[in-house]
Enzyme design. Structure first.
Site, PDB file in Angstrom:
ATOM      1  N   PRO A 123      40.407 -41.524 -62.924  1.00  0.00           N
ATOM      2  CA  PRO A 123      40.795 -42.564 -63.871  1.00  0.00           C
ATOM      3  C   PRO A 123      39.750 -43.655 -64.090  1.00  0.00           C
ATOM      4  O   PRO A 123      39.883 -44.458 -65.006  1.00  0.00           O
ATOM      5  CB  PRO A 123      42.047 -43.161 -63.215  1.00  0.00           C
ATOM      6  CG  PRO A 123      41.898 -42.868 -61.765  1.00  0.00           C
ATOM      7  CD  PRO A 123      41.073 -41.636 -61.628  1.00  0.00           C
ATOM      8  N   ASP A 180      34.473 -37.449 -72.650  1.00  0.00           N
ATOM      9  CA  ASP A 180      35.494 -38.168 -73.421  1.00  0.00           C
ATOM     10  C   ASP A 180      35.360 -39.675 -73.309  1.00  0.00           C
ATOM     11  O   ASP A 180      34.682 -40.174 -72.425  1.00  0.00           O
ATOM     12  CB  ASP A 180      36.872 -37.831 -72.841  1.00  0.00           C
ATOM     13  CG  ASP A 180      37.390 -36.532 -73.380  1.00  0.00           C
ATOM     14  OD1 ASP A 180      36.811 -36.029 -74.347  1.00  0.00           O
ATOM     15  OD2 ASP A 180      38.392 -36.032 -72.818  1.00  0.00           O
ATOM     16  N   LYS A 197      37.779 -39.146 -78.218  1.00  0.00           N
ATOM     17  CA  LYS A 197      38.823 -39.242 -79.228  1.00  0.00           C
ATOM     18  C   LYS A 197      39.597 -40.520 -79.006  1.00  0.00           C
ATOM     19  O   LYS A 197      39.821 -40.928 -77.885  1.00  0.00           O
ATOM     20  CB  LYS A 197      39.798 -38.064 -79.089  1.00  0.00           C
ATOM     21  CG  LYS A 197      39.225 -36.772 -79.570  1.00  0.00           C
ATOM     22  CD  LYS A 197      40.227 -35.680 -79.411  1.00  0.00           C
ATOM     23  CE  LYS A 197      40.563 -35.533 -77.955  1.00  0.00           C
ATOM     24  NZ  LYS A 197      40.844 -34.248 -77.469  1.00  0.00           N
ATOM     25  N   GLY A 216      38.617 -37.577 -68.528  1.00  0.00           N
ATOM     26  CA  GLY A 216      39.239 -38.617 -67.714  1.00  0.00           C
ATOM     27  C   GLY A 216      40.397 -38.026 -66.917  1.00  0.00           C
ATOM     28  O   GLY A 216      41.065 -37.105 -67.380  1.00  0.00           O
ATOM     29  N   GLY A 217      40.610 -38.520 -65.722  1.00  0.00           N
ATOM     30  CA  GLY A 217      41.752 -38.068 -64.915  1.00  0.00           C
ATOM     31  C   GLY A 217      41.629 -36.613 -64.524  1.00  0.00           C
ATOM     32  O   GLY A 217      40.589 -36.172 -64.059  1.00  0.00           O
ATOM     33  N   ASP A 218      42.705 -35.867 -64.739  1.00  0.00           N
ATOM     34  CA  ASP A 218      42.738 -34.446 -64.421  1.00  0.00           C
ATOM     35  C   ASP A 218      42.738 -33.649 -65.727  1.00  0.00           C
ATOM     36  O   ASP A 218      43.463 -34.010 -66.650  1.00  0.00           O
ATOM     37  CB  ASP A 218      44.017 -34.142 -63.628  1.00  0.00           C
ATOM     38  CG  ASP A 218      44.083 -32.693 -63.224  1.00  0.00           C
ATOM     39  OD1 ASP A 218      43.724 -32.400 -62.076  1.00  0.00           O
ATOM     40  OD2 ASP A 218      44.471 -31.847 -64.057  1.00  0.00           O
ATOM     41  N   ILE A 247      46.231 -32.468 -66.971  1.00  0.00           N
ATOM     42  CA  ILE A 247      47.354 -33.385 -67.187  1.00  0.00           C
ATOM     43  C   ILE A 247      47.059 -34.204 -68.433  1.00  0.00           C
ATOM     44  O   ILE A 247      46.170 -35.058 -68.430  1.00  0.00           O
ATOM     45  CB  ILE A 247      47.608 -34.269 -65.952  1.00  0.00           C
ATOM     46  CG1 ILE A 247      48.002 -33.363 -64.791  1.00  0.00           C
ATOM     47  CG2 ILE A 247      48.712 -35.303 -66.248  1.00  0.00           C
ATOM     48  CD1 ILE A 247      48.405 -34.052 -63.532  1.00  0.00           C
ATOM     49  N   THR A 255      44.545 -37.891 -61.264  1.00  0.00           N
ATOM     50  CA  THR A 255      45.145 -38.246 -62.544  1.00  0.00           C
ATOM     51  C   THR A 255      45.514 -39.732 -62.568  1.00  0.00           C
ATOM     52  O   THR A 255      45.692 -40.353 -61.511  1.00  0.00           O
ATOM     53  CB  THR A 255      46.366 -37.346 -62.830  1.00  0.00           C
ATOM     54  OG1 THR A 255      46.784 -37.578 -64.165  1.00  0.00           O
ATOM     55  CG2 THR A 255      47.517 -37.626 -61.870  1.00  0.00           C
ATOM     56  N   ALA A 256      45.613 -40.287 -63.787  1.00  0.00           N
ATOM     57  CA  ALA A 256      45.866 -41.726 -63.917  1.00  0.00           C
ATOM     58  C   ALA A 256      47.118 -42.143 -63.138  1.00  0.00           C
ATOM     59  O   ALA A 256      47.117 -43.184 -62.467  1.00  0.00           O
ATOM     60  CB  ALA A 256      45.993 -42.104 -65.379  1.00  0.00           C
ATOM     61  N   MET A 306      49.768 -42.800 -72.430  1.00  0.00           N
ATOM     62  CA  MET A 306      49.591 -43.042 -73.871  1.00  0.00           C
ATOM     63  C   MET A 306      50.835 -43.660 -74.498  1.00  0.00           C
ATOM     64  O   MET A 306      51.194 -43.327 -75.622  1.00  0.00           O
ATOM     65  CB  MET A 306      49.282 -41.717 -74.592  1.00  0.00           C
ATOM     66  CG  MET A 306      48.016 -41.061 -74.097  1.00  0.00           C
ATOM     67  SD  MET A 306      47.787 -39.393 -74.743  1.00  0.00           S
ATOM     68  CE  MET A 306      48.792 -38.418 -73.645  1.00  0.00           C
ATOM     69  N   GLY A 358      43.201 -49.034 -65.000  1.00  0.00           N
ATOM     70  CA  GLY A 358      43.459 -48.844 -63.572  1.00  0.00           C
ATOM     71  C   GLY A 358      42.261 -48.294 -62.821  1.00  0.00           C
ATOM     72  O   GLY A 358      41.470 -47.516 -63.355  1.00  0.00           O
TER      73      GLY A 358
HETATM   74  N1  SAH Z   1      43.882 -36.379 -68.249  1.00  0.00           N
HETATM   75  C1  SAH Z   1      44.139 -37.787 -68.054  1.00  0.00           C
HETATM   76  C2  SAH Z   1      45.098 -38.360 -69.058  1.00  0.00           C
HETATM   77  C3  SAH Z   1      44.582 -38.381 -70.454  1.00  0.00           C
HETATM   78  S1  SAH Z   1      45.723 -39.089 -71.557  1.00  0.00           S
HETATM   79  C4  SAH Z   1      44.640 -38.007 -66.625  1.00  0.00           C
HETATM   80  O1  SAH Z   1      44.939 -37.039 -65.920  1.00  0.00           O
HETATM   81  O2  SAH Z   1      44.716 -39.163 -66.213  1.00  0.00           O
HETATM   82  C5  SAH Z   1      45.149 -40.717 -71.692  1.00  0.00           C
HETATM   83  C6  SAH Z   1      46.081 -41.699 -71.063  1.00  0.00           C
HETATM   84  O3  SAH Z   1      45.949 -41.708 -69.663  1.00  0.00           O
HETATM   85  C7  SAH Z   1      45.838 -43.130 -71.448  1.00  0.00           C
HETATM   86  O4  SAH Z   1      46.417 -43.431 -72.698  1.00  0.00           O
HETATM   87  C8  SAH Z   1      46.525 -43.875 -70.336  1.00  0.00           C
HETATM   88  O5  SAH Z   1      47.904 -43.898 -70.503  1.00  0.00           O
HETATM   89  C9  SAH Z   1      46.208 -42.998 -69.145  1.00  0.00           C
HETATM   90  N2  SAH Z   1      45.023 -43.468 -68.434  1.00  0.00           N
HETATM   91  C10 SAH Z   1      43.905 -42.796 -68.196  1.00  0.00           C
HETATM   92  N3  SAH Z   1      43.034 -43.524 -67.463  1.00  0.00           N
HETATM   93  C11 SAH Z   1      43.638 -44.704 -67.239  1.00  0.00           C
HETATM   94  C12 SAH Z   1      43.268 -45.891 -66.559  1.00  0.00           C
HETATM   95  N4  SAH Z   1      42.085 -45.988 -65.940  1.00  0.00           N
HETATM   96  N5  SAH Z   1      44.132 -46.909 -66.528  1.00  0.00           N
HETATM   97  C13 SAH Z   1      45.328 -46.813 -67.122  1.00  0.00           C
HETATM   98  N6  SAH Z   1      45.735 -45.727 -67.790  1.00  0.00           N
HETATM   99  C14 SAH Z   1      44.911 -44.677 -67.849  1.00  0.00           C
END
Ligand code: SAH
Length: 467
Positions: free
Chosen positions: A227, A250, A272, A303-305, A308, A333-334, A385, A414
């Site tokens: 994240p 991304d 995006k 970002g994240g996983d 997910i 993941t976030a 989101m 976060g």
């Molecule tokens: N694949 C990502 C999610 C992508 S969707 C994952 O696994 O985390 C994008 C959404 O993830 C954002 O709109 C927000 O809701 C959340 N997100 C991702 N990074 C974040 C962060 N650092 N802080 C808060 N929300 C985050």
């Protein structure tokens, strides 16, 4: 340089250990691993050494030590607290010119044992020439983390073909060039991700086609970047990023993470923003396929996983259909990263036995969610989101039976230095967003687990969790 580093073959050789404590055991274990025949001289033996004795892995002799013990001995390790014994052994060893090391007293002996990273047959030895065992250990553990466990098997594979390549390429420079190219090719990643036979097949093919101008196929690695905080990268993610020819990333990938890339790596932004698609998904897919066909090691960083709310599934389908080799590396993941850094446990024995992850962004702009399933007792709901639909979200949850006073939190950016956590009730959510002008990325967490965060804030502990 105070010492000459060497790797000694002690298979079947007699080695002597003076001392029976735990520190002696650690050295005995090493000697046995290297195939030595070990004799221990000590009055008291610790449990582990006693076990080795019972299993006939070592021979044991009670003290006293006598000079004749040194006959035929290849090396001596002294690990005893008995000062006079220590000095007597060292004196005799030096007289007979048998290499001797004294644990904790490096100056007394004639050699020191390095700290090692064992990926046999690959071996790394680290030494500070006896100056700082702590520093040695720290460096060793960094090396441990850098080197995947399968590097040992990888060196066996390469060793198998070494002679073969030597015959074909008699020029040393050409051989070096060949192996350099192989080590930065997708073959190695294929091997490290467990597809060992396929990697071997491709390596053979490379050797068979030496001198003929053929193109190797690349690989696409879908990598979760977590994240934000770069420290949350997995070791595999880091290695792939450091090795990539091209990184397709991304908007949510934290910029610092890209600094791990090679200087000459190509960085392609395909970020995006919802409702403002910078690069359409099919073009991203095509780009990945094209790059891999050029033989590139491509990291698709998300970002994240990746699996997910990351469209990772769609991308690998396309790669599969195009016959491109790929691997997926999970990321934090976030929901996991943001909640932890905000001090909100997603599950808790008293407050939540389940947790659901939901997207708050819906295709046609409306929110067609199964609201009843979201309004359940003892449940944490995490909306990804959800910011632009915050009003619908809050209204619908309350309309479907959630108490307006149910606790909720919004975690913005976060795990980064700019993380902000806002908490209140489900009813207050739209107001919180408006008043604080909260912008994405933000995660919305609904449930009684938010209590812990409020408690931490009250007690002034909240800054312990983020950095
Ligand atoms: N694949 C990502 C999610 C992508 S969707 C994952 O696994 O985390 C994008 C959404 O993830 C954002 O709109 C927000 O809701 C959340 N997100 C991702 N990074 C974040 C962060 N650092 N802080 C808060 N929300 C985050």
């Amino acid at each position: 340089m105070e010492y000459l580093p060497i790797f000694l073959n002690i298979k079947g050789e007699k080695c002597l250990v003076i001392g029976g404590r735990q520190d002696a055991f650690e050295k005995i274990r090493l000697l046995l691993k290297a195939g030595a025949t070990v004799t221990v001289i000590a009055t008291d033996l610790c449990r582990e050494i006693t076990e080795l004795k019972e299993n006939k892995r070592i021979s044991h002799q009670e003290e006293p030590f006598s000079a004749s013990n040194l006959n035929g001995t290849k090396i001596i390790i002294v690990a005893t607290s008995d000062t006079s014994l220590r000095l007597a052994v060292v004196k005799k060893a030096r007289e007979k010119k048998i290499p001797v090391t004294v644990i904790d007293f490096p100056d007394l002996g004639t050699f020191t044992l390095p700290s090692i990273v064992d990926r046999s047959p690959l071996l790394l030895a680290v030494s500070t020439s006896g100056n700082s065992p702590t520093l040695t250990r720290i460096i060793r553990s960094r090396l441990e983390a850098m080197l995947p466990l399968s590097y040992g098997r990888l060196s066996l594979l390469v060793g198998k073909f070494r002679e073969n390549v030597k015959e074909i390429l008699q020029n040393k420079q050409e051989r070096r060039y060949f192996w350099n190219r192989i080590f930065s090719s997708p073959i190695i990643e294929l091997f490290l991700s467990g597809k060992e036979q396929e990697a071997e097949r491709l390596l053979k093919k490379e050797i068979d086609t030496i001198g003929k101008n053929t193109q190797t196929m690349g690989q696409v690695c879908l990598v979760g970047a977590g994240p934000g905080d770069p420290d949350l990268l997995t070791l595999r993610a880091l290695r792939l990023i450091q090795n990539a020819d091209t990184i397709v990333y991304d908007r949510l990938v934290f910029p610092k993470i890209l600094e791990y890339a090679r200087q000459d790596a190509e960085l392609i932004y395909v970020g995006k923003q919802s409702a403002n698609h910078a690069v359409p998904q099919d073009q991203i897919n095509q780009k990945l396929v094209d790059l891999a066909r050029q033989g590139k090691m491509v990291v698709r960083l998300k970002g994240g996983d990746p699996f997910i709310f990351g469209r990772g599934g769609e991308e690998i389908e396309m790669l599969m259909e195009s016959g491109i080799d790929f691997q997926v590396v999970p990321g934090v993941t976030a929901a996991s990263g943001c909640s932890t850094y905000a001090g909100i446990p997603l599950t808790h024995r008293d407050y939540a036995q389940h947790c659901v992850l939901v997207t708050g962004h819906l295709k046609e702009g409306g929110m067609d969610l199964n609201w009843d399933s979201l309004v359940q007792p003892s449940q944490t709901v995490v909306f990804y989101m959800g910011l632009s639909n915050i009003k619908i979200l809050s209204d619908e949850l309350i309309k479907h039976g959630m108490s307006p006073d149910m606790l909720a939190a919004i975690v913005q950016k976060g795990t980064t230095r700019n993380q902000k956590v806002y908490s209140g009730t489900v009813f207050e959510l739209p107001d919180i967003v408006e008043k604080n002008d909260i912008k994405p990325p933000a995660l919305i967490i609904v449930g009684n687990v938010v209590k812990l965060h409020q408690k931490l804030v009250k007690a002034g502990f909240d800054n312990r969790l983020s950095h």
